[in-house]
Design an enzyme around this catalytic site. Structure first.
Site: not given
Ligand code: XMP
Length: 519
Positions: A58, A85-86, A176, A178, A233, A375
């Protein structure tokens, strides 16, 4: 409360990349949800019953007034926690460690972490080459560990790059894992979920079964109506609901006269013949095109189409005796609440067309069986439900259709030219095997006529613009770098095969500053 799947909770502290954490976990077949820190309290934790928790990064500093904090109870759940991180800083701050402001020690971009101690299940198979590339993005840093924590990896500017309290199964990293630039980040998540006891029970087969049960429980014997657009969708939502409640579902396909070549026929025949789905094909093209006559302002076009869509949908719903529920293909990214760091509403660039106003107006409740999916997961579910691959991979097509690809006034003549030019262009892209590398490609017809020469004669015809972009989510985009050969072959085919076009342009604008559609 008991839940069908093992669940992981991501507490969001406002990082730009929190959704990527969810993506990495879903790839590991782990069900997770993202919730903003200020919505997670003790009661929520109890109800959610996570098997593990992740604190996202963050932009805040733990020193700031009102700095985002997790609820204290999260540390008493007895489940593994991973702070990023944060998330690491806040974990140390809450558990008795120390964080320092980053005076001159900020670290942004690529860094290399070396092991301090590899005997940590989180790091199984991680330091294969003695060091690992990671992506750092922090100003503040941890300067003293909380009691029980040890250092397991360091980088030149982050002596506490990887820390853990193995007894409590609390892990905290400064980088990070990710993002793409941490190449082995996925392995770290894999280790984390494995040590938390996840068995990878989030599969599309299981999701389908659960979703069907939930739809039946929600709807009972009532009727459901669905606005089928032919997009992935709404199609997947309709097929799933049809599987759950059969003839209690009616779909309405509103043909506004702004669809592509043969599109209405293809969609209608697939759903009627292949799925035997009760479907009303409402040909309202005269109504829409009539109302759009003489309209050239983009926002007026969008608003007119949106209003008429709701009116015609309502009319057809009444004709079949109404329904208590409206089905929508809402996806997870639409439901994730964002953590507002700067506050303030964003500017409206375009009024998007959807059926959002309908439920309140018609007093209907919503059935949204895709609310938990990203998605690509909807595509996977579509495959599970037998939707043809060609259909699943279709590029997005906007609700206002060709209206926004025909800047200026819309006429039947222009629409007809546009349909044929678009069909040739897409055929070219498919023939060259490029369709799946492109996020979205389409032709537009420009509101200008230009002079040309064909054979021995002068021509005065429309200019056609081609657009093709790459994108991840449609929010930003770059133009697709076709070869010159491809472009000239396509331009030649369009001019030869589509009467009414004598000039072809290729749009090389990115988004921003352009948008994907022309209007
Ligand atoms: P823009 O033009 O805003 O488009 O860069 C971003 C993405 O959204 C699609 N789009 C729409 N989709 N209703 C939709 O369902 C709309 O009104 C609409 N307008 C744009 C566009 O095709 C692109 O994928």
């Amino acid at each position: 409360m008991t839940h069908a799947h093992q669940r992981l909770l991501i507490i969001d502290f406002g990082s730009q990349v929190t959704q990527l954490i969810a993506r990495r976990l879903r790839e590991l077949k782990v069900y997770c949800e993202i919730h903003p820190f200020n919505r997670v309290d003790d009661a929520f934790l109890k109800d959610f019953a996570p098997r593990a928790v992740i604190f996202s990064g963050g932009p805040a500093s733990v020193f700031a007034e009102g700095a985002p904090m997790p609820p204290a109870a999260v540390f008493d759940l007895g489940v593994p926690i991973l702070g990023i991180c944060y998330g690491q800083q806040v974990m140390m701050h809450c558990l008795g460690g120390k964080v320092e402001r980053g005076h001159g020690t900020a670290e942004f971009g690529r860094a290399y972490v070396t092991p301090a101690d590899e005997r940590l299940p989180l790091l199984d198979g991680w330091f294969a080459e003695g060091r690992e590339q990671v992506w750092m993005s922090h100003g503040d840093h941890v300067s003293k560990l909380a009691p029980g924590f040890e250092v397991y990896g360091t980088s030149p500017n982050a002596p506490f790059a990887i820390t853990a309290d193995p007894a409590r199964r609390f892990y905290a990293v400064q980088f990070h894992p990710e993002v793409h630039h941490t190449p082995k980040g996925a392995k770290l998540y894999e280790n984390f979920v494995r040590l938390a006891g996840f068995t990878g029970d989030w599969t599309m087969g299981a999701y389908r079964e659960d979703a069907i049960e939930k739809i039946r429980a929600q709807v009972g014997t009532k009727r459901v109506i669905c606005a089928l657009s032919g997009g992935v969708d709404s199609s997947v939502a309709a097929i799933l609901i049809h599987e759950a409640i059969g003839a209690q579902l009616t779909c309405v396909f509103v043909d506004h006269g702004l669809l592509r070549l043969n599109e209405a026929e293809e969609v209608v025949s697939m759903f009627r013949e292949h799925y035997n789905l009760p479907l009303i094909h409402a040909d309202e093209s005269a109504l829409f095109l009539g109302a759009l006559e003489g309209v050239s302002d983009p926002e007026t076009k969008r608003k007119t189409i949106g209003r008429l869509f709701i009116e015609t949908f309502e009319k057809h719903a009444k004709e079949i005796g109404g329904a208590e529920f409206l089905a929508q293909g809402t996806l997870y990214p639409d439901v994730i609440e964002s953590v507002s760091v700067s506050g303030g509403p964003s500017v409206t660039i375009k009024s998007h067309h959807n059926v959002g106003g309908l439920p309140e107006k018609m007093g209907m409740k919503l059935v949204e069986p895709l609310r938990e999916l990203f998605k690509d997961e909807v595509r996977a579910l579509g495959r599970e439900l037998g939707l043809p691959e060609r259909f699943i991979r279709r590029h997005p097509f906007p609700g206002p259709g060709l209206a926004i690809r025909c800047p200026g006034e819309i006429t039947r003549e222009k629409l007809d030219i546009l349909r044929r030019a678009d069909a040739v262009y897409i055929d070219q892209i498919r023939r060259h095997g490029l369709y799946d590398s492109i996020w979205q490609a389409f032709a537009a017809i420009l509101p200008v006529k230009t002079v040309g020469v064909m054979g021995d004669g002068r021509t005065y015809d429309y200019a056609c613009a081609l657009r093709a972009v790459t994108s991840v989510d449609g929010m930003t985009a770059d133009y697709y770098p076709f070869t010159h050969d491809f472009l000239s072959e396509t331009a030649t085919r369009i001019i030869n095969e589509v009467q009414g076009v004598n000039r072809v342009f290729y749009d090389v604008t990115s988004k921003p500053p352009g948008t994907i559609e022309m209007e």
